[in-house]
Write a protein that holds these residues in place. Structure first.
Motif, PDB file in Angstrom:
ATOM      1  N   TYR A 107       0.858  -1.180   0.000  1.00 40.81           N
ATOM      2  CA  TYR A 107       0.000   0.000   0.000  1.00 40.81           C
ATOM      3  C   TYR A 107       0.894   1.229   0.000  1.00 40.81           C
ATOM      4  CZ  TYR A 107      -3.374  -3.495   1.394  1.00 40.81           C
ATOM      5  OH  TYR A 107      -4.149  -4.614   1.428  1.00 40.81           O
ATOM      6  N   GLU A 108       0.376   2.332  -0.556  1.00 40.80           N
ATOM      7  CA  GLU A 108       1.177   3.555  -0.615  1.00 40.80           C
ATOM      8  C   GLU A 108       1.253   4.260   0.727  1.00 40.80           C
ATOM      9  OE1 GLU A 108       0.812   6.328  -3.699  1.00 40.80           O
ATOM     10  OE2 GLU A 108       0.565   4.806  -5.242  1.00 40.80           O
ATOM     11  N   ASN A 109       0.173   4.131   1.530  1.00 38.69           N
ATOM     12  CA  ASN A 109       0.158   4.787   2.835  1.00 38.69           C
ATOM     13  C   ASN A 109      -0.844   4.077   3.748  1.00 38.69           C
ATOM     14  OD1 ASN A 109      -2.487   5.943   2.291  1.00 38.69           O
ATOM     15  ND2 ASN A 109      -1.406   7.336   0.905  1.00 38.69           N
ATOM     16  N   VAL A 110      -0.867   4.491   4.986  1.00 43.62           N
ATOM     17  CA  VAL A 110      -1.731   3.848   5.975  1.00 43.62           C
ATOM     18  C   VAL A 110      -3.201   4.041   5.618  1.00 43.62           C
ATOM     19  CG1 VAL A 110      -2.416   3.826   8.409  1.00 43.62           C
ATOM     20  CG2 VAL A 110       0.002   4.027   7.795  1.00 43.62           C
ATOM     21  N   SER A 111      -3.564   5.208   5.114  1.00 40.81           N
ATOM     22  CA  SER A 111      -4.963   5.456   4.747  1.00 40.81           C
ATOM     23  C   SER A 111      -5.431   4.472   3.689  1.00 40.81           C
ATOM     24  CB  SER A 111      -5.134   6.887   4.238  1.00 40.81           C
ATOM     25  OG  SER A 111      -4.939   7.808   5.284  1.00 40.81           O
ATOM     26  N   GLU A 112      -4.596   4.221   2.695  1.00 43.64           N
ATOM     27  CA  GLU A 112      -4.956   3.267   1.649  1.00 43.64           C
ATOM     28  C   GLU A 112      -5.150   1.873   2.240  1.00 43.64           C
ATOM     29  OE1 GLU A 112      -2.867   1.189  -2.170  1.00 43.64           O
ATOM     30  OE2 GLU A 112      -2.413   3.310  -1.846  1.00 43.64           O
ATOM     31  N   TYR A 113      -4.281   1.505   3.159  1.00 46.20           N
ATOM     32  CA  TYR A 113      -4.384   0.203   3.816  1.00 46.20           C
ATOM     33  C   TYR A 113      -5.692   0.097   4.606  1.00 46.20           C
ATOM     34  CZ  TYR A 113      -3.100  -3.699   6.898  1.00 46.20           C
ATOM     35  OH  TYR A 113      -3.077  -4.875   7.591  1.00 46.20           O
ATOM     36  N   VAL A 114      -6.039   1.130   5.354  1.00 48.05           N
ATOM     37  CA  VAL A 114      -7.266   1.117   6.153  1.00 48.05           C
ATOM     38  C   VAL A 114      -8.487   1.048   5.239  1.00 48.05           C
ATOM     39  CG1 VAL A 114      -8.699   2.488   7.733  1.00 48.05           C
ATOM     40  CG2 VAL A 114      -6.241   2.269   8.144  1.00 48.05           C
ATOM     41  N   ARG A 115      -8.483   1.797   4.143  1.00 50.29           N
ATOM     42  CA  ARG A 115      -9.606   1.729   3.193  1.00 50.29           C
ATOM     43  C   ARG A 115      -9.746   0.314   2.635  1.00 50.29           C
ATOM     44  NH1 ARG A 115      -7.708   6.930   1.907  1.00 50.29           N
ATOM     45  NH2 ARG A 115      -6.414   6.111   0.230  1.00 50.29           N
ATOM     46  N   ALA A 116      -8.623  -0.326   2.319  1.00 47.70           N
ATOM     47  CA  ALA A 116      -8.658  -1.701   1.807  1.00 47.70           C
ATOM     48  C   ALA A 116      -9.241  -2.653   2.850  1.00 47.70           C
ATOM     49  CB  ALA A 116      -7.258  -2.151   1.392  1.00 47.70           C
ATOM     50  N   LEU A 117      -8.862  -2.469   4.109  1.00 45.43           N
ATOM     51  CA  LEU A 117      -9.408  -3.306   5.178  1.00 45.43           C
ATOM     52  C   LEU A 117     -10.914  -3.109   5.318  1.00 45.43           C
ATOM     53  CD1 LEU A 117      -6.663  -2.896   7.927  1.00 45.43           C
ATOM     54  CD2 LEU A 117      -7.139  -4.930   6.553  1.00 45.43           C
ATOM     55  N   ILE A 118     -11.366  -1.866   5.227  1.00 44.79           N
ATOM     56  CA  ILE A 118     -12.800  -1.586   5.346  1.00 44.79           C
ATOM     57  C   ILE A 118     -13.544  -2.211   4.167  1.00 44.79           C
ATOM     58  CG2 ILE A 118     -14.531   0.251   5.299  1.00 44.79           C
ATOM     59  CD1 ILE A 118     -12.413   1.974   6.846  1.00 44.79           C
ATOM     60  N   ARG A 119     -12.998  -2.079   2.958  1.00 44.10           N
ATOM     61  CA  ARG A 119     -13.642  -2.695   1.789  1.00 44.10           C
ATOM     62  C   ARG A 119     -13.746  -4.203   1.954  1.00 44.10           C
ATOM     63  NH1 ARG A 119      -9.924   0.426  -1.042  1.00 44.10           N
ATOM     64  NH2 ARG A 119     -10.821   2.436  -1.564  1.00 44.10           N
ATOM     65  N   ARG A 120     -12.669  -4.806   2.430  1.00 44.48           N
ATOM     66  CA  ARG A 120     -12.654  -6.255   2.633  1.00 44.48           C
ATOM     67  C   ARG A 120     -13.697  -6.670   3.671  1.00 44.48           C
ATOM     68  NH1 ARG A 120      -6.926  -8.429   4.108  1.00 44.48           N
ATOM     69  NH2 ARG A 120      -6.623  -6.330   3.347  1.00 44.48           N
ATOM     70  N   ASP A 121     -13.806  -5.906   4.736  1.00 40.83           N
ATOM     71  CA  ASP A 121     -14.782  -6.227   5.773  1.00 40.83           C
ATOM     72  C   ASP A 121     -16.200  -6.042   5.247  1.00 40.83           C
ATOM     73  OD1 ASP A 121     -15.301  -7.088   8.448  1.00 40.83           O
ATOM     74  OD2 ASP A 121     -15.884  -5.020   8.921  1.00 40.83           O
ATOM     75  N   LYS A 122     -16.425  -5.005   4.429  1.00 44.78           N
ATOM     76  CA  LYS A 122     -17.737  -4.777   3.817  1.00 44.78           C
ATOM     77  C   LYS A 122     -18.096  -5.944   2.905  1.00 44.78           C
ATOM     78  CE  LYS A 122     -20.178  -1.331   1.036  1.00 44.78           C
ATOM     79  NZ  LYS A 122     -20.304  -1.831  -0.330  1.00 44.78           N
ATOM     80  N   GLU A 123     -17.149  -6.403   2.097  1.00 36.80           N
ATOM     81  CA  GLU A 123     -17.388  -7.543   1.219  1.00 36.80           C
ATOM     82  C   GLU A 123     -17.712  -8.801   2.016  1.00 36.80           C
ATOM     83  OE1 GLU A 123     -13.816  -7.712  -1.091  1.00 36.80           O
ATOM     84  OE2 GLU A 123     -14.393  -5.990  -2.336  1.00 36.80           O
ATOM     85  N   ARG A 124     -17.018  -9.000   3.137  1.00 37.05           N
ATOM     86  CA  ARG A 124     -17.288 -10.148   4.004  1.00 37.05           C
ATOM     87  C   ARG A 124     -18.704 -10.077   4.556  1.00 37.05           C
ATOM     88  NH1 ARG A 124     -18.374 -10.372   8.745  1.00 37.05           N
ATOM     89  NH2 ARG A 124     -17.583  -8.290   9.135  1.00 37.05           N
ATOM     90  N   ALA A 125     -19.104  -8.891   5.023  1.00 32.93           N
ATOM     91  CA  ALA A 125     -20.449  -8.721   5.576  1.00 32.93           C
ATOM     92  C   ALA A 125     -21.507  -8.982   4.502  1.00 32.93           C
ATOM     93  CB  ALA A 125     -20.606  -7.317   6.160  1.00 32.93           C
ATOM     94  N   GLU A 126     -21.254  -8.523   3.278  1.00 31.31           N
ATOM     95  CA  GLU A 126     -22.194  -8.757   2.182  1.00 31.31           C
ATOM     96  C   GLU A 126     -22.276 -10.240   1.833  1.00 31.31           C
ATOM     97  OE1 GLU A 126     -20.603  -6.084  -0.745  1.00 31.31           O
ATOM     98  OE2 GLU A 126     -21.699  -4.361   0.064  1.00 31.31           O
ATOM     99  N   ARG A 127     -21.125 -10.935   1.837  1.00 26.18           N
ATOM    100  CA  ARG A 127     -21.129 -12.383   1.578  1.00 26.18           C
ATOM    101  C   ARG A 127     -21.921 -13.119   2.638  1.00 26.18           C
ATOM    102  NH1 ARG A 127     -15.808 -11.661   0.495  1.00 26.18           N
ATOM    103  NH2 ARG A 127     -15.180 -12.484   2.501  1.00 26.18           N
ATOM    104  N   GLU A 128     -21.712 -12.750   3.908  1.00 24.00           N
ATOM    105  CA  GLU A 128     -22.432 -13.402   5.007  1.00 24.00           C
ATOM    106  C   GLU A 128     -23.932 -13.156   4.890  1.00 24.00           C
ATOM    107  OE1 GLU A 128     -20.655 -12.059   8.647  1.00 24.00           O
ATOM    108  OE2 GLU A 128     -18.849 -13.262   8.333  1.00 24.00           O
TER     109      GLU A 128
END
Length: 83
Positions: A24-45
Motif C-alpha cells: 500500500y502507498e500509505n496507511v490510509s490506503e491500507y485502512v480503506r482496503a481493510l474496510i472494503r474487505r470487511d464490507k465484502e465479508r459482511a455482504e457475503r455473510e
C-alpha cells in the motif's frame, strides 16, 4: 470523514511493515482496503444467510403453503400483519 486511530506495539509494527513493503502507498490506503474487505465479508455473510432462508422456504412442501388472492395480500399489507 476523517478518523484518527491510535495503534501501538505489534499492531503499529505490522501496519508499518505492510505499508513499507509496498503493498500500500500509505496507511490510509491500507485502512480503506481493510474496510472494503470487511464490507465484502459482511455482504457475503448476508447473501449466505439469505440463501439458507430461501432454501428453507423452498424445502417446505407445497401443501404447507396458503393460497391467497391479491385482495387477501392487500388486506394483510394494509393491516400490517403476516397472518
Amino acid at each position: 470523514m476523517n478518523l484518527n486511530v491510535r495503534i501501538s506495539g505489534s499492531l503499529r509494527d505490522f501496519v508499518t511493515e505492510t505499508v513499507t513493503d509496498g503493498d500500500y502507498e500509505n496507511v490510509s490506503e491500507y485502512v480503506r482496503a481493510l474496510i472494503r474487505r470487511d464490507k465484502e465479508r459482511a455482504e457475503r455473510e448476508a447473501m449466505e444467510a439469505m440463501k439458507v432462508r430461501l432454501q428453507d422456504a423452498f424445502a417446505v412442501a407445497d401443501s404447507e403453503y396458503e393460497h391467497l388472492s391479491a385482495d387477501d395480500l392487500r388486506r394483510r399489507a394494509l393491516a400490517g400483519t403476516n397472518r
